[in-house]
Every structure is written in C-alpha cells, then in structure tokens.
Design a protein around this motif. Structure first.
Motif, short mmCIF file in Angstrom:
data_model
loop_
_atom_site.label_atom_id
_atom_site.label_comp_id
_atom_site.label_asym_id
_atom_site.label_seq_id
_atom_site.Cartn_x
_atom_site.Cartn_y
_atom_site.Cartn_z
N TYR A 202 9.40 17.70 -2.28
CA TYR A 202 10.73 17.63 -1.67
C TYR A 202 11.85 17.87 -2.69
O TYR A 202 12.92 18.39 -2.34
CB TYR A 202 10.92 16.28 -0.98
N MET A 203 11.64 17.51 -3.94
CA MET A 203 12.67 17.73 -4.96
C MET A 203 12.86 19.22 -5.22
O MET A 203 13.98 19.70 -5.37
CB MET A 203 12.30 16.99 -6.25
N GLU B 194 5.88 6.52 4.37
CA GLU B 194 5.77 5.09 4.65
C GLU B 194 4.63 4.80 5.60
O GLU B 194 3.97 3.76 5.51
CB GLU B 194 7.09 4.59 5.23
N SER B 195 4.40 5.71 6.53
CA SER B 195 3.33 5.51 7.51
C SER B 195 1.96 5.77 6.91
O SER B 195 1.00 5.04 7.19
CB SER B 195 3.56 6.45 8.70
N SER B 196 1.86 6.81 6.06
CA SER B 196 0.56 7.16 5.48
C SER B 196 0.80 7.91 4.17
O SER B 196 0.89 9.14 4.17
CB SER B 196 -0.24 8.02 6.46
N PRO B 197 0.92 7.21 3.06
CA PRO B 197 1.20 7.87 1.77
C PRO B 197 0.22 8.99 1.43
O PRO B 197 0.63 10.04 0.94
CB PRO B 197 1.10 6.72 0.77
N MET B 198 -1.05 8.80 1.73
CA MET B 198 -2.04 9.78 1.34
C MET B 198 -1.98 11.05 2.19
O MET B 198 -2.61 12.07 1.85
CB MET B 198 -3.45 9.18 1.40
N LEU C 183 3.53 9.39 -5.76
CA LEU C 183 4.59 8.46 -5.37
C LEU C 183 4.04 7.05 -5.18
O LEU C 183 4.69 6.06 -5.55
CB LEU C 183 5.26 8.94 -4.08
N SER C 184 2.85 6.96 -4.60
CA SER C 184 2.25 5.65 -4.39
C SER C 184 1.94 4.98 -5.73
O SER C 184 2.18 3.77 -5.91
CB SER C 184 0.97 5.80 -3.56
N GLY C 185 1.42 5.76 -6.66
CA GLY C 185 1.14 5.20 -7.98
C GLY C 185 2.40 4.79 -8.71
O GLY C 185 2.44 3.73 -9.36
N GLU D 298 5.20 3.89 -7.28
CA GLU D 298 5.72 2.71 -6.59
C GLU D 298 4.97 1.46 -7.03
O GLU D 298 5.58 0.40 -7.24
CB GLU D 298 5.60 2.91 -5.08
N THR D 299 3.66 1.59 -7.16
CA THR D 299 2.84 0.46 -7.62
C THR D 299 3.26 0.04 -9.03
O THR D 299 3.35 -1.16 -9.34
CB THR D 299 1.35 0.82 -7.59
N TRP D 300 3.50 1.01 -9.88
CA TRP D 300 3.92 0.72 -11.26
C TRP D 300 5.26 0.00 -11.28
O TRP D 300 5.44 -0.95 -12.03
CB TRP D 300 4.01 2.02 -12.05
N LEU D 301 6.18 0.43 -10.42
CA LEU D 301 7.50 -0.20 -10.38
C LEU D 301 7.41 -1.66 -9.92
O LEU D 301 8.18 -2.51 -10.37
CB LEU D 301 8.43 0.57 -9.44
#
Length: 259
Positions: free
Chosen positions: A55-56, A233-237, A246-248, A250-253
């Motif tokens: 998206y960026m 948000e509904s299904s990251p994968m 992004l999921s990784g 977010e987990t790190w944050l």
C-alpha cells in the motif's frame, strides 16, 4: 548571378528554420507522448504493488500520477506545438487563452467514481447472497440438534463475511487501477490526437479531465487503504508477505522492551 545566389541562400536559411521548427515540434510532441508511456508503466507498477499489498508503494505511484498530468507542465508543451506548427505552416495563430473554468476543482469530469457507500452496499449484498445460498442448501435439512444448525450457519456466515471483506478491498484496489487506465487508455490518446490535429479546445478538455481524474486518485487511495486495513484486521495472513511483515512488526511493538 548574385541575385540568384541570394535567393538560394534565402531558401537555404528558410529550410534551416523549418528544420529547427520541425525538431522543436517533435521534441514537444515527444514530451506529451512520453507521458502516455509513463502512464502505461505506472499501471504495470500498480498492478504488481496491489497484488503484493504494498500500500505504501501504491500511494507513491498515485502521487506520481498527479505529477505526470500536471497542467502547468503539460499545457506549455501543447501550446508550443500548436504555435510552432502555425509558424511553420504559415497558418493562423492559435488562441492561447486558458479557459480556467475547465480546470476548476469542482469540475465533474467523466472519470470512474467509487464511494464507501457503494462498497458497503455491495458488501451487504454479498452477505445476503451467501445467506440465501446457505438456506437453499441447508434450509430444509432435518437437524437433530438446533445448536449444530446454528453453529454450521455461523461458520458459513463467518467465512462469507471474510470473503466479502477481501472482495471489498479488491474492488477498492480495482478502482485505483481504473482511474489510471481511464487517463492512460482514454484521455491521453485523445489529447495526443487533438494536439496533432491542432484542436486546442479538445486538447484542453482532455487535459482538464485527466487532472480531475488524477485528483480523484487521492480519495481513491484512502478508500483502498481503509478497506485494506479492515482486511488486515480481519485476517492478517490474507495479505501474504505484507500481512506477515505487518503482523510481526505489530507484535514487536506490543512486546516488552528488553532493558
């Protein structure tokens, strides 16, 4: 003899002037036509970026779209071609008065349009069709346990909603590509043809429509971004490598920072 030589020299100088005019006209036309090629390249880039959920990169590509069809850059090239052609061909001078009304931000234009309301309406229709499909298959089934029926139906509904969310994001992405296609496949060929025909009014209308469509790219991107975020948000994968990244991140944050 001297007079003849002078006439020959005049013809030679005139020919040089015409050649310089031809070169300048060709250079300006090349500027205009190169934009058409850049629009085709941009569509290819967007196709890959959207497929990769980048998206960026999509946002950057759409920002470059607005730069490609910038009126302040393109209009001087159009007018240069028309003016130099008139000089070369000893034709009437074109009226270079700029009709500012054609470039007003309120101009409706004929470019593709899409709103969140459109997407949500289609989303609701997708869910309604999924419910109807479930009823057609399982509605008359003799369930020994009503809880099992409710559980099966809820699972079907959840799957249908997930697919509808993905489809809504896909439609928003398709709208972004439609805008670029409309400019590159419809408006720009018309603009080039108008300039070659010496029709400034038609060229201005095509350029104004391209500017209006390019302005629409900003809200189109926001629409794409919002609905892609809902999908994440509904299904990251479901976003593939981008979703995993992004999921990784977010987990790190969210994780406790080591002291």
């Amino acid at each position: 003899m001297a007079k003849l030589e002078e006439q020959v020299e005049d013809v030679h100088e005139l020919r040089q002037i015409v050649e310089r005019l031809d070169m300048e006209i060709a250079a300006r036309m090349d500027e205009i036509e190169t934009i058409g090629g850049a629009l085709l390249d941009l569509h290819g880039d967007l196709d890959n970026q959207i497929a990769e959920y980048d998206y960026m990169a999509v946002e950057q590509s759409l920002a470059s779209l607005r730069g490609l069809v910038d009126m302040e850059e393109v209009l001087p090239a159009i007018d240069a071609v028309l003016l130099l052609t008139a000089l070369r061909d000893d034709g009437s001078m074109p009226d270079l008065t700029l009709p500012l009304s054609a470039f007003e931000r309120g101009d409706s234009g004929e470019h593709p349009r899409l709103t969140q309301e459109d997407l949500d309406r289609d989303f609701a229709a997708d869910l309604a069709r999924a419910d109807q499909h479930w009823e057609e298959i399982w509605g008359d089934h003799a369930w020994a346990d009503s809880d099992e029926r409710d559980s099966r139906r809820a699972g079907h509904r959840a799957d249908a909603e997930q697919e509808a969310i993905k489809d809504r994001a896909r439609r928003a992405a398709a709208h972004v590509e439609e805008l670029v296609d409309y400019i590159g496949d419809t408006l720009w060929p018309d603009l080039v043809e108008a300039v070659e025909a010496g029709d400034r009014g038609r060229a201005i209308r095509a350029l104004a429509a391209a500017c209006a469509a390019a302005r629409e790219a900003e809200p189109a991107y926001k629409l794409y971004e919002v609905n892609l975020s809902v999908q994440y948000e509904s299904s990251p994968m479901s976003l593939g490598d981008m979703g995993e990244y992004l999921s990784g991140f977010e987990t790190w944050l969210m994780s406790p920072q080591a002291e």
